[in-house]
Design a protein around this motif. Structure first.
Motif, PDB file in Angstrom:
ATOM      1  N   GLY A  99      13.905  -2.468   0.505  1.00  0.00           N
ATOM      2  CA  GLY A  99      14.797  -1.517   1.155  1.00  0.00           C
ATOM      3  C   GLY A  99      15.456  -0.526   0.211  1.00  0.00           C
ATOM      4  N   SER A 100      15.127  -0.589  -1.064  1.00  0.00           N
ATOM      5  CA  SER A 100      15.722   0.348  -2.022  1.00  0.00           C
ATOM      6  C   SER A 100      15.251   1.769  -1.752  1.00  0.00           C
ATOM      7  N   SER A 101      16.023   2.720  -2.239  1.00  0.00           N
ATOM      8  CA  SER A 101      15.609   4.117  -2.132  1.00  0.00           C
ATOM      9  C   SER A 101      14.396   4.367  -3.016  1.00  0.00           C
ATOM     10  N   TRP A 102      13.684   5.457  -2.736  1.00  0.00           N
ATOM     11  CA  TRP A 102      12.503   5.772  -3.530  1.00  0.00           C
ATOM     12  C   TRP A 102      12.889   6.033  -4.983  1.00  0.00           C
ATOM     13  N   SER A 103      13.976   6.689  -5.202  1.00  0.00           N
ATOM     14  CA  SER A 103      14.399   6.964  -6.576  1.00  0.00           C
ATOM     15  C   SER A 103      14.731   5.685  -7.323  1.00  0.00           C
ATOM     16  N   ALA A 104      15.319   4.711  -6.618  1.00  0.00           N
ATOM     17  CA  ALA A 104      15.626   3.434  -7.260  1.00  0.00           C
ATOM     18  C   ALA A 104      14.341   2.686  -7.620  1.00  0.00           C
ATOM     19  N   LEU A 105      13.379   2.690  -6.711  1.00  0.00           N
ATOM     20  CA  LEU A 105      12.103   2.047  -7.010  1.00  0.00           C
ATOM     21  C   LEU A 105      11.443   2.717  -8.209  1.00  0.00           C
ATOM     22  N   LYS A 106      11.451   4.033  -8.217  1.00  0.00           N
ATOM     23  CA  LYS A 106      10.813   4.779  -9.303  1.00  0.00           C
ATOM     24  C   LYS A 106      11.476   4.473 -10.631  1.00  0.00           C
ATOM     25  N   SER A 107      12.803   4.305 -10.602  1.00  0.00           N
ATOM     26  CA  SER A 107      13.534   4.052 -11.852  1.00  0.00           C
ATOM     27  C   SER A 107      13.175   2.709 -12.461  1.00  0.00           C
ATOM     28  N   ARG A 108      12.703   1.785 -11.656  1.00  0.00           N
ATOM     29  CA  ARG A 108      12.297   0.488 -12.209  1.00  0.00           C
ATOM     30  C   ARG A 108      10.778   0.324 -12.152  1.00  0.00           C
ATOM     31  N   ASN A 109      10.093   1.475 -12.181  1.00  0.00           N
ATOM     32  CA  ASN A 109       8.624   1.494 -12.249  1.00  0.00           C
ATOM     33  C   ASN A 109       7.970   0.743 -11.088  1.00  0.00           C
ATOM     34  N   TYR A 110       8.650   0.761  -9.939  1.00  0.00           N
ATOM     35  CA  TYR A 110       8.109   0.218  -8.694  1.00  0.00           C
ATOM     36  C   TYR A 110       7.967  -1.306  -8.731  1.00  0.00           C
ATOM     37  N   TYR A 111       8.669  -1.955  -9.637  1.00  0.00           N
ATOM     38  CA  TYR A 111       8.680  -3.407  -9.664  1.00  0.00           C
ATOM     39  C   TYR A 111       9.930  -3.921  -8.951  1.00  0.00           C
ATOM     40  N   GLY A 112      10.005  -5.226  -8.783  1.00  0.00           N
ATOM     41  CA  GLY A 112      11.190  -5.830  -8.192  1.00  0.00           C
ATOM     42  C   GLY A 112      11.269  -5.713  -6.694  1.00  0.00           C
ATOM     43  N   MET A 113      10.110  -5.716  -5.999  1.00  0.00           N
ATOM     44  CA  MET A 113      10.105  -5.670  -4.545  1.00  0.00           C
ATOM     45  C   MET A 113      10.686  -6.968  -3.989  1.00  0.00           C
ATOM     46  N   THR A 114      11.345  -6.857  -2.847  1.00  0.00           N
ATOM     47  CA  THR A 114      12.071  -8.001  -2.303  1.00  0.00           C
ATOM     48  C   THR A 114      11.194  -8.934  -1.481  1.00  0.00           C
ATOM     49  N   TYR A 115      10.375  -8.397  -0.610  1.00  0.00           N
ATOM     50  CA  TYR A 115       9.588  -9.214   0.315  1.00  0.00           C
ATOM     51  C   TYR A 115       8.106  -9.147  -0.063  1.00  0.00           C
ATOM     52  N   TRP A 116       7.471 -10.309  -0.052  1.00  0.00           N
ATOM     53  CA  TRP A 116       6.074 -10.404  -0.441  1.00  0.00           C
ATOM     54  C   TRP A 116       5.283 -11.184   0.592  1.00  0.00           C
ATOM     55  N   GLY A 117       4.052 -10.737   0.802  1.00  0.00           N
ATOM     56  CA  GLY A 117       3.138 -11.499   1.628  1.00  0.00           C
ATOM     57  C   GLY A 117       2.156 -12.253   0.755  1.00  0.00           C
ATOM     58  N   LYS A 118       1.356 -13.082   1.385  1.00  0.00           N
ATOM     59  CA  LYS A 118       0.283 -13.760   0.672  1.00  0.00           C
ATOM     60  C   LYS A 118      -0.829 -12.761   0.396  1.00  0.00           C
ATOM     61  N   GLY A 119      -1.569 -13.003  -0.644  1.00  0.00           N
ATOM     62  CA  GLY A 119      -2.572 -12.047  -1.069  1.00  0.00           C
ATOM     63  C   GLY A 119      -3.870 -12.140  -0.291  1.00  0.00           C
ATOM     64  N   THR A 120      -4.673 -11.101  -0.453  1.00  0.00           N
ATOM     65  CA  THR A 120      -6.029 -11.082   0.075  1.00  0.00           C
ATOM     66  C   THR A 120      -6.962 -10.717  -1.081  1.00  0.00           C
ATOM     67  N   GLN A 121      -8.037 -11.478  -1.222  1.00  0.00           N
ATOM     68  CA  GLN A 121      -8.916 -11.326  -2.371  1.00  0.00           C
ATOM     69  C   GLN A 121      -9.885 -10.168  -2.187  1.00  0.00           C
ATOM     70  N   VAL A 122      -9.974  -9.349  -3.211  1.00  0.00           N
ATOM     71  CA  VAL A 122     -10.960  -8.275  -3.265  1.00  0.00           C
ATOM     72  C   VAL A 122     -11.865  -8.538  -4.463  1.00  0.00           C
ATOM     73  N   THR A 123     -13.153  -8.640  -4.217  1.00  0.00           N
ATOM     74  CA  THR A 123     -14.121  -8.877  -5.284  1.00  0.00           C
ATOM     75  C   THR A 123     -15.169  -7.777  -5.253  1.00  0.00           C
ATOM     76  N   VAL A 124     -15.329  -7.102  -6.387  1.00  0.00           N
ATOM     77  CA  VAL A 124     -16.279  -6.003  -6.485  1.00  0.00           C
ATOM     78  C   VAL A 124     -17.385  -6.421  -7.444  1.00  0.00           C
ATOM     79  N   SER A 125     -18.598  -6.481  -6.949  1.00  0.00           N
ATOM     80  CA  SER A 125     -19.729  -6.887  -7.782  1.00  0.00           C
ATOM     81  C   SER A 125     -20.399  -5.658  -8.395  1.00  0.00           C
ATOM     82  N   SER A 126     -20.930  -5.854  -9.579  1.00  0.00           N
ATOM     83  CA  SER A 126     -21.569  -4.733 -10.286  1.00  0.00           C
ATOM     84  C   SER A 126     -23.037  -4.623  -9.930  1.00  0.00           C
TER      85      SER A 126
END
Length: 126
Positions: A99-126
């Motif tokens: 819920g932080s402002s965009w400027s606040a997120l930018k000031s901390r390099n977009y880290y420190g998000m409050t809410y997280w979901g579970k991940g989804t795997q992306v696999t790229v084969s060569s």
């Protein structure tokens, strides 16, 4: 806010995938949302963020021009369109909201998000 990422899978290099992040909670439309990824043995990093309005976005150089983040607040969903995928894009992808402002997120390099979901795997084969 509860977040659920989906859409990951196995794709060949040069291919495309579209990730979705669905959210519960009436205040989702007021939150900035981001996609982050963590490859094996590496730290989690941001790959795309979007402000609550959709007006502002952020992409690191590694994905700029290949990934596009968008949101549909009416559907409480944020999307990540990934094109021209490379093996180095292989990772567990997470969506996060804050819920932080965009400027606040930018000031901390977009880290420190409050809410997280579970991940989804992306696999790229060569």
């Amino acid at each position: 806010v509860q977040l659920q990422a989906s859409g990951g899978g196995l794709v060949q290099a040069g291919g495309s995938l579209r990730l979705s992040c669905g959210a519960s909670g009436r205040t989702f439309s007021t939150y900035a949302v981001g996609w982050f990824r963590q490859a094996a043995g590496k730290e989690r990093e941001p790959v795309a963020l979007i402000s609550w309005s959709g007006y502002s976005t952020y992409y690191p150089d590694s994905v700029n021009g290949r990934f596009t983040i968008s949101r549909d607040n009416a559907k409480n969903t944020v999307y990540l369109e990934m094109n021209d995928l490379k093996p180095e894009d292989t990772a567990l992808y997470y969506c996060a909201a804050d819920g932080s402002s965009w400027s606040a997120l930018k000031s901390r390099n977009y880290y420190g998000m409050t809410y997280w979901g579970k991940g989804t795997q992306v696999t790229v084969s060569s």
